[in-house]
Design an enzyme around this catalytic site. Structure first.
Site, PDB file in Angstrom:
ATOM      1  CB  THR A   1       2.623  -2.023  11.013  1.00  0.00           C
ATOM      2  OG1 THR A   1       1.379  -2.556  10.529  1.00  0.00           O
ATOM      3  CG2 THR A   1       2.440  -0.634  11.596  1.00  0.00           C
TER       4      THR A   1
ATOM      5  CB  CYS B   1       1.113  -2.118   4.864  1.00  0.00           C
ATOM      6  SG  CYS B   1       0.988  -3.049   6.406  1.00  0.00           S
TER       7      CYS B   1
ATOM      8  CG  ASP C   1      -0.328   0.214   2.538  1.00  0.00           C
ATOM      9  OD1 ASP C   1       0.917   0.323   2.615  1.00  0.00           O
ATOM     10  OD2 ASP C   1      -1.071   0.286   3.531  1.00  0.00           O
TER      11      ASP C   1
ATOM     12  CG  HIS D   1      10.240 -24.227  12.239  1.00  0.00           C
ATOM     13  ND1 HIS D   1      10.543 -23.860  13.525  1.00  0.00           N
ATOM     14  CD2 HIS D   1      11.347 -24.850  11.763  1.00  0.00           C
ATOM     15  CE1 HIS D   1      11.776 -24.251  13.820  1.00  0.00           C
ATOM     16  NE2 HIS D   1      12.292 -24.848  12.748  1.00  0.00           N
TER      17      HIS D   1
ATOM     18  CG  HIS E   1       8.341 -28.152  10.940  1.00  0.00           C
ATOM     19  ND1 HIS E   1       8.185 -27.591  12.186  1.00  0.00           N
ATOM     20  CD2 HIS E   1       9.669 -28.440  10.821  1.00  0.00           C
ATOM     21  CE1 HIS E   1       9.354 -27.517  12.795  1.00  0.00           C
ATOM     22  NE2 HIS E   1      10.280 -28.030  11.989  1.00  0.00           N
TER      23      HIS E   1
END
Length: 147
Positions: free
Chosen positions: A67, A65, A8, A98, A133
């Site tokens: 954060t 973005c 964004d 993992h 996993h």
């Protein structure tokens, strides 16, 4: 490996830096936007990248973005998407080994371009370990189909 990338407006500048890295490494990628600093809604970009990974058109995705949080939340709403927010190389590596993360999310307002490039390198170069996993990833798939 084909990589879908998008951001964004809050991640626009960091995305440009990551694209330079992908080009330097000769990686096959497609930029799904945004293409300026003009405000956009991150779920729209997240959807484009996540759909391209979900369909198999692209092997992995990178979303950025401000954060890394919102864009990742949106991507994780799609079945088969395992978007991992990483702001250090250890998390990037572990998300691949993992969790078989197929989308990396980062925040431009959280980390600088130097750290982000190192994260991308680790994330792209690390393979899924499988083994125990795989059972856990399969359980996530069952959860997606149940709800």
């Amino acid at each position: 490996m084909k990589i879908a990338i998008g951001s964004d407006h809050g991640g626009f500048h960091l995305k440009k830096e990551i694209i330079k890295l992908l080009e330097e490494q000769g990686r096959d990628y497609k930029d799904f936007g945004t293409y300026s600093e003009d405000s956009v809604d991150y779920p729209d970009i997240s959807l484009k990248v996540a759909e391209s990974v979900q369909s198999g058109e692209f092997d992995r995705g990178i979303l950025i973005c401000g954060t890394g949080i919102g864009i990742g939340i949106a991507a994780n709403k799609m079945a088969g998407i395992r978007a991992a927010l990483c702001h250090d190389t250890f998390s990037a590596q572990a998300s691949r080994q993992h969790n078989n993360a197929n989308i990396l999310t980062m925040g431009e307002r959280v980390i600088g371009p130097g750290v982000a490039k190192e994260i991308v390198k680790f994330w792209l170069d690390t393979e899924f370990e499988g083994g125990r996993h795989t059972r856990r990833i399969d359980k996530i798939g069952l959860m997606e189909r149940s709800f």
